[in-house]
Write an enzyme that holds these catalytic residues in place. Structure first.
Site, PDB file in Angstrom:
ATOM      1  N   SER A 269       0.827  -1.197   0.000  1.00  9.53           N
ATOM      2  CA  SER A 269       0.000   0.000   0.000  1.00  9.53           C
ATOM      3  C   SER A 269       0.868   1.257   0.000  1.00  9.53           C
ATOM      4  O   SER A 269       1.581   1.526  -0.958  1.00  9.53           O
ATOM      5  CB  SER A 269      -0.962  -0.041   1.195  1.00  9.53           C
ATOM      6  OG  SER A 269      -1.935   0.971   1.080  1.00  9.53           O
ATOM      7  N   ASP A 412      -6.080  -3.794  -1.727  1.00 11.77           N
ATOM      8  CA  ASP A 412      -4.972  -3.375  -0.868  1.00 11.77           C
ATOM      9  C   ASP A 412      -4.351  -4.575  -0.157  1.00 11.77           C
ATOM     10  O   ASP A 412      -5.043  -5.357   0.496  1.00 11.77           O
ATOM     11  CB  ASP A 412      -5.505  -2.372   0.153  1.00 11.77           C
ATOM     12  CG  ASP A 412      -4.394  -1.633   0.870  1.00 11.77           C
ATOM     13  OD1 ASP A 412      -3.452  -2.291   1.341  1.00 11.77           O
ATOM     14  OD2 ASP A 412      -4.468  -0.394   0.955  1.00 11.77           O
TER      15      ASP A 412
END
Length: 567
Positions: A269, A412
């Site tokens: 991320s 994510d």
């Protein structure tokens, strides 16, 4: 045809009305005959209607198509072409054939018409398939092996720099088009050939091509330090500014940029975004901070009304199309593997979560390929663009839409692996299996002190669905569990974890300038309190390789170049 006075008969009719004499009440007999005739007409009309309904029914039509396809299969394919059977499996084919026959065209002409006219449906169907399914020519394994040997041999026989550069680029394209050719290239000694070329090469373009080609073949050069130096960065949105400040501290203490300080960098991320800038683009930390701030401001500045409507329609609060546009503007269309053309770029990997498979699994984006016959515990690949890697790894649920690559949906990586340090170690040992780990630096993106107050505790009998959901989410994205495991397995002078305590835990989309400044002040305070620990980490990163080790690796490289095998 003849008629008599007492017989009502037609030569075309199979029915005969019995002979009957009429008296003065003949009008009633006539009415009876009319009723019988009307009944016959109605029955015929009903039969025609039923037949029409049956023939127009889809079930009958499909059955007719199937029977006709079976009939065609019994004929030699050269009579009509192999596509005709597939064509008549479509429900629209039979009406077209019947229509053509009404026009007086015989069956063979229908075949010819199909070949040139009705084949449009086949072409339309093909056009909806992935490009590689109908454009990539089928090549046998023998042809690929032969071509691989030819390309490797052409590199050996090339004399001029221009020719050598062209042949190496040809090998790169061949390996990308046919990944299975890697096996043949390694067996044909391609790594040895490329290392030998590199040992005498002085041309910059050739050096860049060699970097990518060698990485495609899964070869990793010996690390410059005493052992493998690894950097891992967690996810956390705008809290990534903490990471920038901690990296700045390490650069001051070591005197090296991030790209030269570590041999392998891994992020998820926010970590993936920062490390592509500092590691792959080799930007200064000031440049990284400016780019990261601009990205955050442009993406997270949005009206509540628009965000809510986006969340309803696309399950993403923020503008995903704008996010992708900004990523393309920063990273362009460069492929991950192409970053290996720069000799100072470290090995890089980023983690996403694949959510459309039977089991939630991690996916590792790499700017390298693994050595021949070496397999990771994690699925992944290098054949992706840099911006796609960032987009997939940072596709936070409800913030951005899922990202589709091939037949996989990525979200994510933090929902599965928010602390990628263990994955980074796993990947490093695949690349350098016989090299010890020199230093592992793991950066978190902040935590807060948890004080349990008796008055704030929930009743033992119940808890809201929101509390349950947040508890599960926090457990899944916990970063300290991995830290505890690694701190038990690795020596204290090898593993260093930095995760500052924050005055306030900020949301990943927070852009309030005052809160960002408070975040930086928290980072400064943390650096002051952990000055000694940062000094120890910097010293561990700067440990140099012994002369004996350097000499041993030099002999090993020479053996690779000369083609000697170790028994």
């Amino acid at each position: 045809m003849s008629f008599s006075k007492n017989i009502s008969r037609c030569g075309r009719c199979v029915t005969t009305v019995p002979r009957r004499r009429y008296n003065s009440g003949g009008s009633e007999a006539v009415d009876s005959l009319k009723m019988q005739a009307k009944s016959v007409v109605l029955n015929q009309f009903k039969l025609i209607t039923q037949l029409k309904t049956y023939f127009s029914d889809k079930t009958f039509e499909n059955a007719l198509n199937k029977e006709f396809a079976h009939f065609l299969q019994k004929i030699q394919p050269k009579t009509y072409g192999s596509d005709l059977v597939r064509y008549f499996e479509s429900s629209a084919a039979v009406p077209k054939v019947l229509e053509r026959e009404k026009e007086g065209i015989s069956l063979p002409n229908v075949f010819n018409g199909f070949k040139f006219g009705y084949g449009a449906k086949i072409e339309e169907k093909k056009s909806t398939l992935p490009k590689w399914k109908h454009t990539k020519a089928l090549v046998s394994k023998e042809s690929i092996a032969c071509r691989t040997s030819q390309v490797v041999s052409s590199i050996i026989s090339s004399e001029s720099i221009t020719s050598r550069h062209a042949r190496i680029e040809e090998l790169i394209q061949h390996l990308k088009q046919y990944p299975e050719a890697k096996r043949n290239a390694v067996k044909d000694g391609a790594i040895r050939v490329l290392l030998k070329v590199r040992s005498t090469n002085k041309d910059l373009l050739v050096a860049e091509s060699l970097g990518e080609a060698i990485s495609l073949l899964g070869h990793a050069d010996p690390v410059p330090g005493k052992g493998i130096r690894i950097l891992s960065v967690d996810g956390g949105g705008v809290r990534g500014f903490l990471v920038i400040e901690m990296l700045r501290k390490l650069e001051e203490l070591t005197g090296k940029p991030v790209s030269e300080m570590f041999d392998l960098i891994c992020g998820v991320s926010t970590g993936a975004i920062l490390l592509t800038l500092a590691g792959l683009k080799r930007c200064s930390l000031d440049e990284v901070s400016d780019i990261y701030r601009n990205l955050s401001t442009q993406i997270f500045t949005q009206s509540t009304f628009k965000g809510t409507s986006n969340l309803v329609w696309s399950h993403s609060y923020y503008d995903t199309a704008l996010w992708e546009k900004l990523l393309r503007a920063v990273w362009g269309e460069k492929m991950l593997i192409e970053t290996q053309r720069d000799a100072k770029v470290p090995k890089y990997c980023a983690v996403s979560a694949v959510v459309n498979q039977a089991r939630l699994s991690a996916y590792v984006f790499r700017n390298y390929d693994l050595p021949f016959r070496v397999q990771s515990n994690y699925q992944g690949g290098y054949n992706h663009k840099v911006w796609e890697c960032v987009r997939a790894s940072a596709a936070a649920p409800t913030y951005f839409e899922e990202f589709k690559i091939g037949n996989m949906l990525h979200q994510d990586g933090g929902i599965l692996v928010n602390n990628p340090a263990a994955i980074a170690i796993h990947e490093a040992k695949l690349l350098w299996p016989n090299t010890p780990i020199q230093c592992v630096v793991s950066f978190g993106t902040g935590r807060t002190e948890h004080h349990t107050v008796e008055g704030n505790q929930q009743s033992l009998g119940s808890s809201s669905w929101k509390d349950k959901f947040l508890t599960i989410l926090n457990s899944a994205t916990d970063t300290e569990g991995v830290h505890t495991m690694l701190s038990d397995l690795l020596p204290s002078n090898v593993y260093y974890r930095f995760n500052p305590y924050l005055t306030e835990m900020l949301d990943i989309a927070e852009i309030d300038p005052q809160k960002i400044e408070q975040l930086k002040r928290d980072a400064v305070m943390y650096l002051r309190r952990n000055e000694d620990k940062f000094n120890e980490a910097a010293q561990a990163l700067n440990v140099k390789k012994s002369k004996t080790k350097q000499l041993s690796e030099w002999f090993h490289v020479k053996k690779d170049i000369l083609g000697f095998k170790q028994h």
